[in-house]
Enzyme design. Structure first.
Site, mmCIF file in Angstrom:
data_model
loop_
_atom_site.group_PDB
_atom_site.id
_atom_site.type_symbol
_atom_site.label_atom_id
_atom_site.label_comp_id
_atom_site.label_asym_id
_atom_site.label_seq_id
_atom_site.Cartn_x
_atom_site.Cartn_y
_atom_site.Cartn_z
ATOM 1 N N ASN A 1 -3.045 -0.489 6.042
ATOM 2 C CA ASN A 1 -4.275 -0.203 5.297
ATOM 3 C C ASN A 1 -5.080 -1.480 5.042
ATOM 4 O O ASN A 1 -6.304 -1.489 5.156
ATOM 5 C CB ASN A 1 -3.941 0.473 3.964
ATOM 6 C CG ASN A 1 -3.603 1.943 4.127
ATOM 7 O OD1 ASN A 1 -4.104 2.601 5.038
ATOM 8 N ND2 ASN A 1 -2.748 2.458 3.264
ATOM 9 N N HIS B 1 -8.259 2.092 5.452
ATOM 10 C CA HIS B 1 -7.615 3.350 5.050
ATOM 11 C C HIS B 1 -7.896 4.490 6.028
ATOM 12 O O HIS B 1 -7.088 5.414 6.160
ATOM 13 C CB HIS B 1 -8.078 3.736 3.641
ATOM 14 C CG HIS B 1 -7.514 2.858 2.568
ATOM 15 N ND1 HIS B 1 -6.269 3.046 2.037
ATOM 16 C CD2 HIS B 1 -8.030 1.757 1.952
ATOM 17 C CE1 HIS B 1 -6.031 2.115 1.111
ATOM 18 N NE2 HIS B 1 -7.088 1.316 1.049
ATOM 19 N N GLU C 1 3.140 7.427 2.131
ATOM 20 C CA GLU C 1 3.565 7.237 3.524
ATOM 21 C C GLU C 1 4.974 7.761 3.766
ATOM 22 O O GLU C 1 5.617 7.414 4.753
ATOM 23 C CB GLU C 1 3.490 5.749 3.896
ATOM 24 C CG GLU C 1 4.470 4.853 3.170
ATOM 25 C CD GLU C 1 3.926 4.292 1.870
ATOM 26 O OE1 GLU C 1 4.380 3.208 1.466
ATOM 27 O OE2 GLU C 1 3.045 4.932 1.262
#
Length: 356
Positions: A238, A243, A274
């Protein structure tokens, strides 16, 4: 009575449950038809009708046997399953058309079976199918009526005839409307439930669905392995690629895992962030290990791309163990510790419990 309630509930919730009821009713009506024919045959023996009825029974047993086989053995939605279930009402109409003349024509006690067949047709073909089927039944009834009744145009006979025709159209039309309305509401309810149980980003089952499935499997005493998997160093993805790219990684990893896990042996969930959860309905560690190794290697070898065209790869860590009668939160905590150990060992690892 206890066995009947789940069957009726299943029939309300799915076409499959409803088909099981109709399939069972066919066998009941076959027995009932045999009784009716036998009584009428003893009163007025006719060898030709006897042979025709025997041929009809043999044909019916063969069809219903094959239909039941595919109903219980074939996956829902398969070609043969669809053909046998949706084709069932056509068989019912043919069998009905042959059976009624053999059991008394318009005086046959089996004549009301037409209403059940109309409702069965309305389930799949709605109001249009119900009205078309009602027209076919009315045509058939009219032929039998005019062949069997000598004074067709007397008031009493005309009243009987038009009442039967009216009821057939009412059942076909109103039955189609009622079934269409109920199925639409049920479909909308299922869609809302599906949305509530799906993760909006990956389209995997969500955390809520995971908790419900885990609880049910533990309550049922099912043998299964619980797996928690986490993308290694996902924060750096990220931070480095953004993102949007991170979301793409999550979606693609969800697709990879879902493709590898057999639908009948496991379910994949987005646990949160995640992290992914997998429930594998297996009891052999070797099978689970082969599956997880395949997933781990598939993800590690997959190339992901950011908007600038730059490619990169990621790895995942896994923790897994077989359930051993724990409570849901205890089992999750146990597997979570195994996942943490996999991270501690250097990531891109699969760690199992020593038990199982």
């Amino acid at each position: 009575m206890k066995e009947l309630k789940p069957l009726l509930k299943n029939a309300y919730l799915s076409y499959h449950g409803l088909e099981i009821i109709f399939s069972s009713l066919r066998w009941v009506f076959l027995l009932l038809s045999t009784v009716v024919f036998t009584v009428r045959y003893t009163q007025n023996p006719d060898p030709l009708k006897f042979y025709l009825f025997v041929a009809l029974v043999v044909f019916g047993i063969l069809y219903m046997g094959v239909s039941d086989y595919y109903l219980h053995k074939s996956p829902e939605g398969s070609t043969m399953y669809t053909f046998m279930t949706k084709g069932g009402p056509f068989f019912d109409f043919i069998a009905f058309s042959a059976l009624i003349p053999l059991t008394g024509g318009i005086e046959s006690p089996l004549l009301p079976v037409a209403y059940l067949i109309l409702l069965h047709i309305a389930v799949y073909w709605r109001i249009v199918g119900g009205l078309i089927a009602a027209t076919l039944f009315c045509t058939f009834y009219s032929i039998i009526f005019y062949m069997q009744v000598s004074d067709v145009y007397t008031l009493s006979n005309l009243v009987v005839y038009f009442c039967h025709v009216l009821f057939l159209y009412l059942v076909g039309g109103l039955g189609g409307i009622i079934v269409s309305r109920e199925r639409k509401q049920h479909s909308e309810k299922n869609e809302l439930a599906e949305v509530a149980n799906r993760d909006y980003l990956t389209n995997l089952l969500n955390h809520r669905s995971f908790q419900e499935n885990l609880r049910k499997d533990l309550e049922n005493g099912s043998d299964f392995y619980l797996v928690l998997a986490d993308i290694d160093r996902f924060k750096s993805i990220n931070d480095q690629h953004g993102h949007v790219t991170g979301d793409k990684v999550l979606r693609q990893i969800g697709e990879i895992i879902s493709t590898i896990i057999p639908a009948k042996q496991g379910k994949v969930f987005r646990y949160g962030g995640e992290e992914f959860a997998i429930i594998l309905h297996m009891n052999r560690k070797k099978e689970v290990d082969n599956l997880l190794v395949t997933i781990k290697e598939a993800i590690a070898s997959h190339l992901f791309y950011c908007d600038g065209g730059e490619s990169f790869s990621v790895t995942m860590s896994f923790g897994s163990c077989i359930q051993n009668g724990e409570k849901p939160d205890q089992l999750v905590e146990k597997v979570d510790k195994l996942l943490y150990e996999a991270k501690h060992r250097g990531r891109n690892q699969i760690v199992y419990s020593n038990v199982g």
